[in-house]
Structure formats: C-alpha cells, structure tokens
Design a protein around this motif. Sequence first.
Motif, PDB file in Angstrom:
ATOM      1  N   ALA A  36       0.826  -1.212   0.000  1.00 13.57           N
ATOM      2  CA  ALA A  36       0.000   0.000   0.000  1.00 13.57           C
ATOM      3  C   ALA A  36       0.859   1.262   0.000  1.00 13.57           C
ATOM      4  O   ALA A  36       0.547   2.238  -0.695  1.00 13.57           O
ATOM      5  CB  ALA A  36      -0.928  -0.010   1.215  1.00 13.57           C
ATOM      6  N   ASP A  37       1.940   1.245   0.753  1.00 17.50           N
ATOM      7  CA  ASP A  37       2.810   2.416   0.845  1.00 17.50           C
ATOM      8  C   ASP A  37       3.503   2.705  -0.486  1.00 17.50           C
ATOM      9  O   ASP A  37       3.588   3.869  -0.900  1.00 17.50           O
ATOM     10  CB  ASP A  37       3.838   2.213   1.951  1.00 17.50           C
ATOM     11  CG  ASP A  37       4.708   3.428   2.162  1.00 17.50           C
ATOM     12  OD1 ASP A  37       4.159   4.505   2.485  1.00 17.50           O
ATOM     13  OD2 ASP A  37       5.936   3.317   1.999  1.00 17.50           O
ATOM     14  N   ILE A  38       3.977   1.675  -1.147  1.00 16.22           N
ATOM     15  CA  ILE A  38       4.623   1.879  -2.444  1.00 16.22           C
ATOM     16  C   ILE A  38       3.610   2.426  -3.450  1.00 16.22           C
ATOM     17  O   ILE A  38       3.887   3.393  -4.163  1.00 16.22           O
ATOM     18  CB  ILE A  38       5.271   0.580  -2.962  1.00 16.22           C
ATOM     19  CG1 ILE A  38       6.450   0.191  -2.072  1.00 16.22           C
ATOM     20  CG2 ILE A  38       5.716   0.736  -4.419  1.00 16.22           C
ATOM     21  CD1 ILE A  38       7.012  -1.193  -2.349  1.00 16.22           C
ATOM     22  N   TYR A  39       2.422   1.840  -3.463  1.00 15.52           N
ATOM     23  CA  TYR A  39       1.384   2.327  -4.378  1.00 15.52           C
ATOM     24  C   TYR A  39       1.072   3.794  -4.095  1.00 15.52           C
ATOM     25  O   TYR A  39       1.019   4.629  -5.017  1.00 15.52           O
ATOM     26  CB  TYR A  39       0.110   1.477  -4.275  1.00 15.52           C
ATOM     27  CG  TYR A  39      -0.969   1.993  -5.180  1.00 15.52           C
ATOM     28  CD1 TYR A  39      -0.973   1.660  -6.524  1.00 15.52           C
ATOM     29  CD2 TYR A  39      -1.953   2.853  -4.704  1.00 15.52           C
ATOM     30  CE1 TYR A  39      -1.944   2.164  -7.376  1.00 15.52           C
ATOM     31  CE2 TYR A  39      -2.915   3.366  -5.549  1.00 15.52           C
ATOM     32  CZ  TYR A  39      -2.907   3.020  -6.879  1.00 15.52           C
ATOM     33  OH  TYR A  39      -3.856   3.539  -7.719  1.00 15.52           O
ATOM     34  N   ALA A  58       1.902   2.352 -11.777  1.00 18.45           N
ATOM     35  CA  ALA A  58       2.191   1.939 -10.405  1.00 18.45           C
ATOM     36  C   ALA A  58       2.007   0.434 -10.241  1.00 18.45           C
ATOM     37  O   ALA A  58       2.843  -0.244  -9.626  1.00 18.45           O
ATOM     38  CB  ALA A  58       1.299   2.700  -9.425  1.00 18.45           C
ATOM     39  N   LEU A  59       0.943  -0.109 -10.815  1.00 20.09           N
ATOM     40  CA  LEU A  59       0.703  -1.552 -10.720  1.00 20.09           C
ATOM     41  C   LEU A  59       1.760  -2.334 -11.487  1.00 20.09           C
ATOM     42  O   LEU A  59       2.172  -3.414 -11.058  1.00 20.09           O
ATOM     43  CB  LEU A  59      -0.702  -1.898 -11.199  1.00 20.09           C
ATOM     44  CG  LEU A  59      -1.838  -1.318 -10.342  1.00 20.09           C
ATOM     45  CD1 LEU A  59      -3.193  -1.642 -10.961  1.00 20.09           C
ATOM     46  CD2 LEU A  59      -1.761  -1.799  -8.904  1.00 20.09           C
ATOM     47  N   ASP A  60       2.238  -1.779 -12.601  1.00 23.04           N
ATOM     48  CA  ASP A  60       3.338  -2.419 -13.342  1.00 23.04           C
ATOM     49  C   ASP A  60       4.605  -2.468 -12.489  1.00 23.04           C
ATOM     50  O   ASP A  60       5.310  -3.485 -12.457  1.00 23.04           O
ATOM     51  CB  ASP A  60       3.635  -1.675 -14.637  1.00 23.04           C
ATOM     52  CG  ASP A  60       2.594  -1.899 -15.717  1.00 23.04           C
ATOM     53  OD1 ASP A  60       1.773  -2.834 -15.590  1.00 23.04           O
ATOM     54  OD2 ASP A  60       2.589  -1.108 -16.688  1.00 23.04           O
ATOM     55  N   ILE A  61       4.894  -1.381 -11.798  1.00 23.95           N
ATOM     56  CA  ILE A  61       6.087  -1.330 -10.933  1.00 23.95           C
ATOM     57  C   ILE A  61       5.959  -2.345  -9.808  1.00 23.95           C
ATOM     58  O   ILE A  61       6.898  -3.096  -9.518  1.00 23.95           O
ATOM     59  CB  ILE A  61       6.301   0.095 -10.393  1.00 23.95           C
ATOM     60  CG1 ILE A  61       6.724   1.032 -11.547  1.00 23.95           C
ATOM     61  CG2 ILE A  61       7.331   0.114  -9.264  1.00 23.95           C
ATOM     62  CD1 ILE A  61       6.680   2.513 -11.203  1.00 23.95           C
ATOM     63  N   LEU A  62       4.791  -2.395  -9.187  1.00 23.93           N
ATOM     64  CA  LEU A  62       4.570  -3.373  -8.115  1.00 23.93           C
ATOM     65  C   LEU A  62       4.671  -4.799  -8.641  1.00 23.93           C
ATOM     66  O   LEU A  62       5.257  -5.669  -7.990  1.00 23.93           O
ATOM     67  CB  LEU A  62       3.216  -3.139  -7.451  1.00 23.93           C
ATOM     68  CG  LEU A  62       3.125  -1.910  -6.564  1.00 23.93           C
ATOM     69  CD1 LEU A  62       1.668  -1.573  -6.253  1.00 23.93           C
ATOM     70  CD2 LEU A  62       3.905  -2.120  -5.273  1.00 23.93           C
ATOM     71  N   ASP A  74       1.142 -13.308  -2.819  1.00 22.93           N
ATOM     72  CA  ASP A  74      -0.223 -13.598  -2.376  1.00 22.93           C
ATOM     73  C   ASP A  74      -0.922 -12.326  -1.898  1.00 22.93           C
ATOM     74  O   ASP A  74      -2.096 -12.102  -2.198  1.00 22.93           O
ATOM     75  CB  ASP A  74      -0.219 -14.650  -1.268  1.00 22.93           C
ATOM     76  CG  ASP A  74       0.293 -15.996  -1.753  1.00 22.93           C
ATOM     77  OD1 ASP A  74       0.062 -16.344  -2.937  1.00 22.93           O
ATOM     78  OD2 ASP A  74       0.951 -16.693  -0.957  1.00 22.93           O
ATOM     79  N   LEU A  75      -0.203 -11.493  -1.156  1.00 20.55           N
ATOM     80  CA  LEU A  75      -0.795 -10.241  -0.684  1.00 20.55           C
ATOM     81  C   LEU A  75      -1.008  -9.267  -1.838  1.00 20.55           C
ATOM     82  O   LEU A  75      -1.996  -8.527  -1.857  1.00 20.55           O
ATOM     83  CB  LEU A  75       0.068  -9.609   0.402  1.00 20.55           C
ATOM     84  CG  LEU A  75       0.126 -10.395   1.708  1.00 20.55           C
ATOM     85  CD1 LEU A  75       1.098  -9.746   2.678  1.00 20.55           C
ATOM     86  CD2 LEU A  75      -1.261 -10.520   2.332  1.00 20.55           C
ATOM     87  N   PHE A  76      -0.123  -9.280  -2.816  1.00 17.63           N
ATOM     88  CA  PHE A  76      -0.316  -8.423  -3.981  1.00 17.63           C
ATOM     89  C   PHE A  76      -1.553  -8.871  -4.762  1.00 17.63           C
ATOM     90  O   PHE A  76      -2.329  -8.035  -5.236  1.00 17.63           O
ATOM     91  CB  PHE A  76       0.923  -8.422  -4.881  1.00 17.63           C
ATOM     92  CG  PHE A  76       0.792  -7.496  -6.053  1.00 17.63           C
ATOM     93  CD1 PHE A  76       0.618  -6.131  -5.869  1.00 17.63           C
ATOM     94  CD2 PHE A  76       0.832  -7.989  -7.342  1.00 17.63           C
ATOM     95  CE1 PHE A  76       0.485  -5.272  -6.953  1.00 17.63           C
ATOM     96  CE2 PHE A  76       0.706  -7.134  -8.434  1.00 17.63           C
ATOM     97  CZ  PHE A  76       0.533  -5.775  -8.242  1.00 17.63           C
ATOM     98  N   LYS A  77      -1.754 -10.172  -4.873  1.00 21.24           N
ATOM     99  CA  LYS A  77      -2.957 -10.686  -5.544  1.00 21.24           C
ATOM    100  C   LYS A  77      -4.208 -10.202  -4.816  1.00 21.24           C
ATOM    101  O   LYS A  77      -5.179  -9.778  -5.450  1.00 21.24           O
ATOM    102  CB  LYS A  77      -2.923 -12.209  -5.613  1.00 21.24           C
ATOM    103  CG  LYS A  77      -4.097 -12.815  -6.357  1.00 21.24           C
ATOM    104  CD  LYS A  77      -3.955 -14.312  -6.473  1.00 21.24           C
ATOM    105  CE  LYS A  77      -5.066 -15.001  -7.205  1.00 21.24           C
ATOM    106  NZ  LYS A  77      -6.340 -14.364  -7.356  1.00 21.24           N
ATOM    107  N   LEU A  78      -4.182 -10.222  -3.488  1.00 18.95           N
ATOM    108  CA  LEU A  78      -5.325  -9.699  -2.719  1.00 18.95           C
ATOM    109  C   LEU A  78      -5.516  -8.206  -2.970  1.00 18.95           C
ATOM    110  O   LEU A  78      -6.642  -7.712  -3.070  1.00 18.95           O
ATOM    111  CB  LEU A  78      -5.127  -9.946  -1.223  1.00 18.95           C
ATOM    112  CG  LEU A  78      -5.263 -11.381  -0.750  1.00 18.95           C
ATOM    113  CD1 LEU A  78      -4.870 -11.485   0.719  1.00 18.95           C
ATOM    114  CD2 LEU A  78      -6.683 -11.884  -0.952  1.00 18.95           C
TER     115      LEU A  78
END
Length: 94
Positions: A36-39, A58-62, A74-78
């Motif tokens: 969340a912080d990076i986003y 931003a989602l591409d970077i993550l 797994d948390l990124f998928k959520l």
Amino acid sequence: MPEIARAHHEKLDGSGYPDGVRAADIPVQSRMMTIADIYDALTAQDRPYKRAVSTDRALDILTTEVKEGQLDPDLFKLFIDGKVFQRQIEDAAR
C-alpha cells in the motif's frame, strides 16, 4: 504497532531497510503495508518532489517487484483482486 511500521520498507529478498531482513522476519502486516505504501508513494498527487505516476504504471512497478521476489505475491494478488487501489481513488474523490 511500532514493529509493523518499522518493517514496512523491508523487502522479502532482504534488499529493504532499515534492517535488510528477509521474508521470514517481516510481519505479514508490514508486508501489506509495504504494498500500500509503495502504491501510495507512486500515485500521490501531493508530493512536491516528484510527479505522480498513473495507476497502471504503479501496478506495473509493483508487479515487477513481485516478480523480482521483493513483495509478497499472495498479498499483492489480494491487493489487485480486492481493488484496494481503486478504493484510494474513490476515497480521494469524496
């Protein structure tokens, strides 16, 4: 709470800070906070020192950081499935 906040810049592969710890030593709450912080840091419109990037960028970077083993997949998928990033946009519009 301080332990969770302290570890939110740590990366699963040990490349984060302040302690450079690896996955097993990073609380799950910190792992969530990291995504969340990076986003937020990437998309925030109110940062005078940098321009915001688009949600897609931003989602591409993550996604890249997940593939590189830095963020919890797994948390990124959520984060994606729950459209958490859209909630921030909706809250900002209120």
